[in-house]
Design a protein around this motif. Structure first.
Motif, PDB file in Angstrom:
ATOM      1  N   ALA A 239       0.762  -1.586   0.089  1.00  0.00           N
ATOM      2  CA  ALA A 239      -0.008   0.068  -0.081  1.00  0.00           C
ATOM      3  C   ALA A 239       0.692   0.909  -0.074  1.00  0.00           C
ATOM      4  N   ARG A 240       2.105   1.194   1.211  1.00  0.00           N
ATOM      5  CA  ARG A 240       2.962   2.017   0.831  1.00  0.00           C
ATOM      6  C   ARG A 240       3.390   2.469  -0.308  1.00  0.00           C
ATOM      7  N   ALA A 241       4.419   1.560  -1.536  1.00  0.00           N
ATOM      8  CA  ALA A 241       4.257   1.971  -2.354  1.00  0.00           C
ATOM      9  C   ALA A 241       3.618   1.951  -3.616  1.00  0.00           C
ATOM     10  N   LEU A 242       2.790   1.995  -3.240  1.00  0.00           N
ATOM     11  CA  LEU A 242       1.266   2.562  -4.269  1.00  0.00           C
ATOM     12  C   LEU A 242       0.663   4.189  -3.814  1.00  0.00           C
ATOM     13  N   GLY A 243       1.386   4.494  -2.883  1.00  0.00           N
ATOM     14  CA  GLY A 243       0.857   5.731  -2.209  1.00  0.00           C
ATOM     15  C   GLY A 243      -0.236   5.999  -1.604  1.00  0.00           C
ATOM     16  N   ALA A 244      -0.034   4.920  -1.156  1.00  0.00           N
ATOM     17  CA  ALA A 244      -1.450   4.967  -0.095  1.00  0.00           C
ATOM     18  C   ALA A 244      -1.229   5.392   1.033  1.00  0.00           C
ATOM     19  N   ASN A 245      -2.438   6.317   1.710  1.00  0.00           N
ATOM     20  CA  ASN A 245      -2.190   7.005   3.132  1.00  0.00           C
ATOM     21  C   ASN A 245      -2.496   5.985   3.845  1.00  0.00           C
ATOM     22  N   LEU A 246      -2.330   5.638   4.706  1.00  0.00           N
ATOM     23  CA  LEU A 246      -2.588   4.064   5.765  1.00  0.00           C
ATOM     24  C   LEU A 246      -2.927   4.610   6.707  1.00  0.00           C
ATOM     25  N   THR A 247      -2.649   5.582   7.247  1.00  0.00           N
ATOM     26  CA  THR A 247      -3.562   6.192   8.287  1.00  0.00           C
ATOM     27  C   THR A 247      -4.929   6.525   8.388  1.00  0.00           C
ATOM     28  N   ARG A 248      -4.930   7.446   7.199  1.00  0.00           N
ATOM     29  CA  ARG A 248      -6.291   8.344   6.603  1.00  0.00           C
ATOM     30  C   ARG A 248      -7.138   7.294   6.406  1.00  0.00           C
ATOM     31  N   THR A 249      -6.474   6.057   5.456  1.00  0.00           N
ATOM     32  CA  THR A 249      -7.635   5.372   4.698  1.00  0.00           C
ATOM     33  C   THR A 249      -8.267   4.813   5.678  1.00  0.00           C
ATOM     34  N   ARG A 250      -6.886   3.881   6.361  1.00  0.00           N
ATOM     35  CA  ARG A 250      -7.993   3.172   7.991  1.00  0.00           C
ATOM     36  C   ARG A 250      -8.890   4.212   8.776  1.00  0.00           C
ATOM     37  N   GLY A 251      -8.812   5.776   8.794  1.00  0.00           N
ATOM     38  CA  GLY A 251      -9.610   6.187   9.829  1.00  0.00           C
ATOM     39  C   GLY A 251     -10.592   6.436   9.424  1.00  0.00           C
ATOM     40  N   LEU A 252     -10.878   6.755   8.575  1.00  0.00           N
ATOM     41  CA  LEU A 252     -11.763   6.995   7.376  1.00  0.00           C
ATOM     42  C   LEU A 252     -12.774   5.880   7.046  1.00  0.00           C
ATOM     43  N   ALA A 253     -12.068   4.625   7.306  1.00  0.00           N
ATOM     44  CA  ALA A 253     -12.679   2.964   6.932  1.00  0.00           C
ATOM     45  C   ALA A 253     -13.859   2.874   8.389  1.00  0.00           C
ATOM     46  N   MET A 254     -12.535   2.917   9.236  1.00  0.00           N
ATOM     47  CA  MET A 254     -13.048   3.134  10.550  1.00  0.00           C
ATOM     48  C   MET A 254     -14.736   3.995  10.886  1.00  0.00           C
ATOM     49  N   LEU A 255     -14.589   5.126  10.131  1.00  0.00           N
ATOM     50  CA  LEU A 255     -15.522   6.480  10.615  1.00  0.00           C
ATOM     51  C   LEU A 255     -17.125   5.562   9.404  1.00  0.00           C
ATOM     52  N   ALA A 256     -16.213   5.109   8.135  1.00  0.00           N
ATOM     53  CA  ALA A 256     -16.926   4.660   7.547  1.00  0.00           C
ATOM     54  C   ALA A 256     -18.166   3.285   8.325  1.00  0.00           C
ATOM     55  N   ALA A 257     -17.665   2.284   8.627  1.00  0.00           N
ATOM     56  CA  ALA A 257     -18.610   1.856   9.814  1.00  0.00           C
ATOM     57  C   ALA A 257     -18.918   2.178   9.991  1.00  0.00           C
ATOM     58  N   THR A 258     -18.012   2.297  10.949  1.00  0.00           N
ATOM     59  CA  THR A 258     -18.853   2.820  12.451  1.00  0.00           C
ATOM     60  C   THR A 258     -19.962   3.801  12.523  1.00  0.00           C
ATOM     61  N   VAL A 259     -20.574   4.250  11.099  1.00  0.00           N
ATOM     62  CA  VAL A 259     -21.631   5.457  10.951  1.00  0.00           C
ATOM     63  C   VAL A 259     -22.524   4.644  10.886  1.00  0.00           C
ATOM     64  N   LEU A 260     -22.592   3.474   9.113  1.00  0.00           N
ATOM     65  CA  LEU A 260     -23.327   2.961   8.683  1.00  0.00           C
ATOM     66  C   LEU A 260     -23.779   1.685   9.731  1.00  0.00           C
ATOM     67  N   CYS A 261     -23.020   1.481  10.305  1.00  0.00           N
ATOM     68  CA  CYS A 261     -23.591   0.117  11.323  1.00  0.00           C
ATOM     69  C   CYS A 261     -23.888   0.335  12.507  1.00  0.00           C
ATOM     70  N   GLY A 262     -23.809   1.690  13.207  1.00  0.00           N
ATOM     71  CA  GLY A 262     -24.675   1.580  13.801  1.00  0.00           C
ATOM     72  C   GLY A 262     -25.560   2.861  13.911  1.00  0.00           C
ATOM     73  N   ALA A 263     -25.924   3.302  12.888  1.00  0.00           N
ATOM     74  CA  ALA A 263     -27.196   3.675  11.986  1.00  0.00           C
ATOM     75  C   ALA A 263     -27.901   2.880  12.021  1.00  0.00           C
ATOM     76  N   ALA A 264     -27.829   1.797  11.302  1.00  0.00           N
ATOM     77  CA  ALA A 264     -28.586   0.282  10.915  1.00  0.00           C
ATOM     78  C   ALA A 264     -29.107  -0.056  12.371  1.00  0.00           C
ATOM     79  N   THR A 265     -27.794  -0.282  13.429  1.00  0.00           N
ATOM     80  CA  THR A 265     -28.144  -1.185  14.402  1.00  0.00           C
ATOM     81  C   THR A 265     -28.649  -0.211  15.499  1.00  0.00           C
ATOM     82  N   ALA A 266     -28.980   1.401  15.145  1.00  0.00           N
ATOM     83  CA  ALA A 266     -30.438   2.337  16.084  1.00  0.00           C
ATOM     84  C   ALA A 266     -30.908   2.197  16.050  1.00  0.00           C
ATOM     85  N   ALA A 267     -31.500   1.663  14.279  1.00  0.00           N
ATOM     86  CA  ALA A 267     -32.539   1.500  14.036  1.00  0.00           C
ATOM     87  C   ALA A 267     -33.626   0.608  13.932  1.00  0.00           C
TER      88      ALA A 267
END
Length: 347
Positions: A239-267
């Motif tokens: 991933a680093r060799a391909l130029g990916a920002n690991l910290t940003r990608t993982r942080g945004l992925a955690m945010l997306a999964a939390t928002v999606l699952c949290g909203a679905a579980t809440a409802a």
């Protein structure tokens, strides 16, 4: 006399086979058709048998008759099933890519446990007794646990193993708290026992409108992470060799999964298995490319959720089984069969 064309000429004139991209696109179109059919079945079929003519009348006329009211309730239930199913499948696919674990699901990072613990707290200590009140507490609990897992998993130095271990530890602690409160508080137990199973029966348009902005934002964020998550899934060094920002990608992925699952579980309450099985099955015919896995999971996860909900309404007439029970009963054996008999693409 007819003379056969030389092999080179025949090869040039033969039609080219459809590309894999074309096949995937056609499969996506077929998936949309299947989803529409299942959604129609969810409106037409219920614990109370209604003639199709009355179902049609209930959809397009508002006269206040019993049948029309039933169809209206089924329509809101179907809409919530579409949204929640898409959110669970998409969050599961994101988490499987994030943790590089094809058996990961939203429960792995403690999101379901956080939502459940928050609802128990709201019932026991704040006197919340309505679904509209549960929604915000459940979403808050999911968000807090998601942030805590990210922090304990190392934040900027987070790795798939650290995130999974942090989520498992927090889940165990929260489920212990959950059981302790339910055992000592009968009122909390009675109010919570249906929510913790997972159900679409309490669907309402007010609940849908409350969670819709979060579901929309989470969906757009998750779909936009397909390319960087493809790089992350190949390992940190690649991933680093391909130029990916690991910290940003993982942080945004955690945010997306939390928002999606949290909203679905809440409802709907914590519905197991949808976020685990559908992305895993989708990967078997799309390959590991998240640019295809994420759209497929978004479309096919509601098929599983709504299909299970319809089955739950029919098998126990005039009562019904909660969809969380049906997904576990049907999905478990099917998933084991798929794992044993079909070759599944690796992350």
């Amino acid at each position: 006399m007819l003379v056969d064309s030389p092999p080179e000429q025949r090869a040039e004139t033969a039609p080219a086979p459809p590309s894999r991209r074309t096949i995937r696109a056609l499969g996506l179109l077929v998936s949309v058709v299947i989803l529409l059919l299942v959604a129609l079945a969810s409106i037409a079929i219920g614990a109370k048998a209604l003639p199709l003519a009355q179902v049609w009348h209930g959809l397009f006329h508002d006269t206040g008759t019993y049948g029309d009211v039933v169809v209206g309730a089924r329509l809101s239930r179907t809409v919530l099933g579409l949204l929640a199913g898409a959110a669970l499948g998409l969050s599961g696919a994101v988490l499987q890519a994030l943790t590089r674990n094809p058996l990961a699901d939203p429960g792995l990072l403690g999101i379901n446990a956080g939502a459940s613990a928050a609802v128990v707290t709201a019932i026991t200590y704040f006197g919340v007794s309505t679904l509209n009140g549960y929604v915000w507490f459940a979403f808050l609990g999911a968000a807090v646990v998601g942030a805590l897992v990210w922090f304990l998993g190392g934040s900027r130095g987070a790795t798939p193993v650290r995130l999974a271990l942090a989520g498992t530890a927090i889940s165990a602690a929260l489920y212990g708290y959950l059981q302790a409160v339910m055992i000592t508080d009968d009122a909390a137990l009675n109010k919570l026992r249906f929510w913790t199973v997972g159900s679409l029966a309490s669907a309402s348009y007010s609940t849908i409108l409350q969670v819709l902005p979060f579901l929309a934002a989470g969906t757009l964020l998750a779909l936009g992470l397909a390319r960087p998550l493809n790089a992350v899934a190949m390992g940190d060094d690649t991933a680093r060799a391909l130029g990916a920002n690991l910290t940003r990608t993982r942080g945004l992925a955690m945010l997306a999964a939390t928002v999606l699952c949290g909203a679905a579980t809440a409802a709907c309450g914590p519905i197991a298995f949808v976020g685990l099985m559908v992305p895993h099955v989708v990967r078997s015919f799309t390959g590991p490319d998240l640019r295809w896995i994420l759209p497929y999971a978004t479309i096919l996860s509601p098929v599983l959720l709504l299909g299970a909900d319809v089955v739950g309404r029919v098998v126990a007439r005039p009562a019904e089984l909660q969809v969380g029970i049906v997904t576990a009963v049907i999905g478990g054996p099917v998933f084991i069969l798929l794992v044993r008999r079909r070759r599944t693409a690796q992350l």
